[in-house]
Design a protein around this motif. Sequence first.
Motif, PDB file in Angstrom:
ATOM      1  N   TRP A 144       0.837  -1.213   0.000  1.00 34.02           N
ATOM      2  CA  TRP A 144       0.000   0.000   0.000  1.00 34.02           C
ATOM      3  C   TRP A 144       0.869   1.259   0.000  1.00 34.02           C
ATOM      4  CZ3 TRP A 144      -3.405  -2.463   4.286  1.00 34.02           C
ATOM      5  CH2 TRP A 144      -4.323  -3.347   3.698  1.00 34.02           C
ATOM      6  N   LEU A 145       1.994   1.207   0.706  1.00 36.20           N
ATOM      7  CA  LEU A 145       2.911   2.353   0.683  1.00 36.20           C
ATOM      8  C   LEU A 145       3.510   2.542  -0.708  1.00 36.20           C
ATOM      9  CD1 LEU A 145       4.711   1.998   4.125  1.00 36.20           C
ATOM     10  CD2 LEU A 145       3.141   3.813   3.411  1.00 36.20           C
ATOM     11  N   LEU A 146       3.837   1.447  -1.377  1.00 41.92           N
ATOM     12  CA  LEU A 146       4.327   1.556  -2.752  1.00 41.92           C
ATOM     13  C   LEU A 146       3.241   2.133  -3.664  1.00 41.92           C
ATOM     14  CD1 LEU A 146       6.330  -1.773  -3.215  1.00 41.92           C
ATOM     15  CD2 LEU A 146       7.239   0.537  -2.906  1.00 41.92           C
ATOM     16  N   ALA A 147       2.000   1.771  -3.415  1.00 40.27           N
ATOM     17  CA  ALA A 147       0.890   2.304  -4.214  1.00 40.27           C
ATOM     18  C   ALA A 147       0.747   3.814  -4.019  1.00 40.27           C
ATOM     19  CB  ALA A 147      -0.418   1.611  -3.835  1.00 40.27           C
ATOM     20  N   SER A 148       1.138   4.321  -2.867  1.00 39.74           N
ATOM     21  CA  SER A 148       1.030   5.763  -2.613  1.00 39.74           C
ATOM     22  C   SER A 148       2.028   6.565  -3.437  1.00 39.74           C
ATOM     23  CB  SER A 148       1.211   6.072  -1.124  1.00 39.74           C
ATOM     24  OG  SER A 148       2.561   5.906  -0.734  1.00 39.74           O
ATOM     25  N   GLU A 149       2.997   5.881  -4.047  1.00 41.53           N
ATOM     26  CA  GLU A 149       3.980   6.564  -4.883  1.00 41.53           C
ATOM     27  C   GLU A 149       3.496   6.755  -6.316  1.00 41.53           C
ATOM     28  OE1 GLU A 149       7.446   4.123  -4.616  1.00 41.53           O
ATOM     29  OE2 GLU A 149       7.930   4.799  -2.586  1.00 41.53           O
ATOM     30  N   HIS A 150       2.353   6.198  -6.652  1.00 42.10           N
ATOM     31  CA  HIS A 150       1.799   6.314  -8.002  1.00 42.10           C
ATOM     32  C   HIS A 150       1.450   7.771  -8.291  1.00 42.10           C
ATOM     33  CE1 HIS A 150      -1.235   5.755 -11.205  1.00 42.10           C
ATOM     34  NE2 HIS A 150      -0.432   4.747 -11.560  1.00 42.10           N
ATOM     35  N   ALA A 151       1.366   8.132  -9.577  1.00 39.67           N
ATOM     36  CA  ALA A 151       1.029   9.507  -9.969  1.00 39.67           C
ATOM     37  C   ALA A 151      -0.272   9.965  -9.312  1.00 39.67           C
ATOM     38  CB  ALA A 151       0.922   9.609 -11.483  1.00 39.67           C
ATOM     39  N   ASP A 152      -1.237   9.061  -9.191  1.00 42.22           N
ATOM     40  CA  ASP A 152      -2.472   9.343  -8.466  1.00 42.22           C
ATOM     41  C   ASP A 152      -2.448   8.482  -7.210  1.00 42.22           C
ATOM     42  OD1 ASP A 152      -4.987   9.772  -7.453  1.00 42.22           O
ATOM     43  OD2 ASP A 152      -6.054   8.780  -9.099  1.00 42.22           O
ATOM     44  N   PRO A 153      -1.996   9.021  -6.092  1.00 43.73           N
ATOM     45  CA  PRO A 153      -1.812   8.202  -4.893  1.00 43.73           C
ATOM     46  C   PRO A 153      -3.093   7.584  -4.351  1.00 43.73           C
ATOM     47  CG  PRO A 153      -1.240  10.506  -4.457  1.00 43.73           C
ATOM     48  CD  PRO A 153      -1.597  10.397  -5.896  1.00 43.73           C
ATOM     49  N   THR A 154      -4.241   8.087  -4.761  1.00 47.53           N
ATOM     50  CA  THR A 154      -5.494   7.497  -4.293  1.00 47.53           C
ATOM     51  C   THR A 154      -5.951   6.350  -5.178  1.00 47.53           C
ATOM     52  OG1 THR A 154      -6.849   9.063  -5.541  1.00 47.53           O
ATOM     53  CG2 THR A 154      -6.246   9.682  -3.275  1.00 47.53           C
ATOM     54  N   SER A 155      -5.224   6.075  -6.264  1.00 46.67           N
ATOM     55  CA  SER A 155      -5.636   5.016  -7.191  1.00 46.67           C
ATOM     56  C   SER A 155      -5.399   3.629  -6.621  1.00 46.67           C
ATOM     57  CB  SER A 155      -4.879   5.151  -8.512  1.00 46.67           C
ATOM     58  OG  SER A 155      -3.513   4.825  -8.335  1.00 46.67           O
ATOM     59  N   GLY A 156      -4.406   3.485  -5.759  1.00 51.30           N
ATOM     60  CA  GLY A 156      -4.096   2.179  -5.201  1.00 51.30           C
ATOM     61  C   GLY A 156      -3.310   1.296  -6.146  1.00 51.30           C
ATOM     62  N   ILE A 157      -2.746   1.865  -7.182  1.00 56.09           N
ATOM     63  CA  ILE A 157      -2.049   1.081  -8.197  1.00 56.09           C
ATOM     64  C   ILE A 157      -0.558   0.975  -7.870  1.00 56.09           C
ATOM     65  CG2 ILE A 157      -1.353   1.023 -10.623  1.00 56.09           C
ATOM     66  CD1 ILE A 157      -4.016   2.331 -11.294  1.00 56.09           C
ATOM     67  N   VAL A 158      -0.069  -0.254  -7.938  1.00 58.23           N
ATOM     68  CA  VAL A 158       1.363  -0.521  -7.830  1.00 58.23           C
ATOM     69  C   VAL A 158       1.780  -1.020  -9.205  1.00 58.23           C
ATOM     70  CG1 VAL A 158       3.166  -1.894  -6.740  1.00 58.23           C
ATOM     71  CG2 VAL A 158       1.197  -1.170  -5.404  1.00 58.23           C
ATOM     72  N   ASP A 159       2.509  -0.206  -9.942  1.00 55.88           N
ATOM     73  CA  ASP A 159       2.863  -0.599 -11.306  1.00 55.88           C
ATOM     74  C   ASP A 159       4.353  -0.917 -11.422  1.00 55.88           C
ATOM     75  OD1 ASP A 159       3.717   1.955 -10.992  1.00 55.88           O
ATOM     76  OD2 ASP A 159       2.775   2.763 -12.787  1.00 55.88           O
ATOM     77  N   GLN A 160       4.803  -1.768 -10.522  1.00 58.19           N
ATOM     78  CA  GLN A 160       6.195  -2.213 -10.518  1.00 58.19           C
ATOM     79  C   GLN A 160       6.224  -3.724 -10.667  1.00 58.19           C
ATOM     80  OE1 GLN A 160       8.360  -0.751  -7.116  1.00 58.19           O
ATOM     81  NE2 GLN A 160       7.156   1.114  -7.056  1.00 58.19           N
ATOM     82  N   SER A 161       7.301  -4.227 -11.217  1.00 58.69           N
ATOM     83  CA  SER A 161       7.444  -5.674 -11.379  1.00 58.69           C
ATOM     84  C   SER A 161       7.708  -6.327 -10.022  1.00 58.69           C
ATOM     85  CB  SER A 161       8.599  -5.975 -12.331  1.00 58.69           C
ATOM     86  OG  SER A 161       9.827  -5.597 -11.737  1.00 58.69           O
ATOM     87  N   ILE A 162       7.495  -7.625  -9.981  1.00 56.09           N
ATOM     88  CA  ILE A 162       7.788  -8.387  -8.763  1.00 56.09           C
ATOM     89  C   ILE A 162       9.263  -8.223  -8.401  1.00 56.09           C
ATOM     90  CG2 ILE A 162       7.882 -10.718  -7.772  1.00 56.09           C
ATOM     91  CD1 ILE A 162       5.039  -9.708  -8.154  1.00 56.09           C
ATOM     92  N   LYS A 163      10.111  -8.228  -9.413  1.00 53.37           N
ATOM     93  CA  LYS A 163      11.548  -8.068  -9.176  1.00 53.37           C
ATOM     94  C   LYS A 163      11.852  -6.718  -8.534  1.00 53.37           C
ATOM     95  CE  LYS A 163      15.978  -8.489 -11.505  1.00 53.37           C
ATOM     96  NZ  LYS A 163      16.663  -8.882 -12.730  1.00 53.37           N
ATOM     97  N   SER A 164      11.205  -5.664  -9.030  1.00 55.31           N
ATOM     98  CA  SER A 164      11.402  -4.322  -8.483  1.00 55.31           C
ATOM     99  C   SER A 164      10.883  -4.225  -7.044  1.00 55.31           C
ATOM    100  CB  SER A 164      10.710  -3.290  -9.369  1.00 55.31           C
ATOM    101  OG  SER A 164      10.775  -2.021  -8.794  1.00 55.31           O
ATOM    102  N   ILE A 165       9.715  -4.781  -6.809  1.00 48.45           N
ATOM    103  CA  ILE A 165       9.136  -4.769  -5.454  1.00 48.45           C
ATOM    104  C   ILE A 165      10.037  -5.549  -4.510  1.00 48.45           C
ATOM    105  CG2 ILE A 165       7.188  -5.544  -4.036  1.00 48.45           C
ATOM    106  CD1 ILE A 165       5.410  -5.043  -6.513  1.00 48.45           C
ATOM    107  N   SER A 166      10.514  -6.684  -4.963  1.00 52.85           N
ATOM    108  CA  SER A 166      11.409  -7.509  -4.166  1.00 52.85           C
ATOM    109  C   SER A 166      12.660  -6.728  -3.756  1.00 52.85           C
ATOM    110  CB  SER A 166      11.807  -8.751  -4.972  1.00 52.85           C
ATOM    111  OG  SER A 166      12.796  -9.481  -4.317  1.00 52.85           O
ATOM    112  N   PHE A 167      13.243  -6.013  -4.709  1.00 54.60           N
ATOM    113  CA  PHE A 167      14.425  -5.203  -4.411  1.00 54.60           C
ATOM    114  C   PHE A 167      14.091  -4.094  -3.420  1.00 54.60           C
ATOM    115  CE2 PHE A 167      17.028  -1.430  -5.259  1.00 54.60           C
ATOM    116  CZ  PHE A 167      18.287  -1.939  -4.965  1.00 54.60           C
TER     117      PHE A 167
END
Length: 90
Positions: free
Chosen positions: A13-36
């Motif tokens: 959810w914190l990663l989702a807050s970094e999206h251009a629209d922080p209220t969208s709830g979207i995490v648009d990163q790959s599993i590899k990126s999230i893992s890192f």
Amino acid sequence: MSVNTRAILPMLWLLASEHADPTSGIVDQSIKSISFRLRLTEKEIQSAIDEAEKCGFIMMLSTRNETVTEPLPNRTPRDREETEERPSRI
């Protein structure tokens, strides 16, 4: 829900807050990126995402190797209507 998933879900959810629209709830990163970013293995991230989706906390919007989530419908969209009428030109 496992302890691992309960720990990872708020981080997603914190990663989702970094999206251009922080209220969208979207995490648009790959599993590899999230893992890192979260300093966890890809297997731990994928397992947590699968379990959180199964429990209804997130929804996968893409079947590629990217995590794209949509928030639960706890927010209602605001209706933005014009309050003043514009005079018509004749």
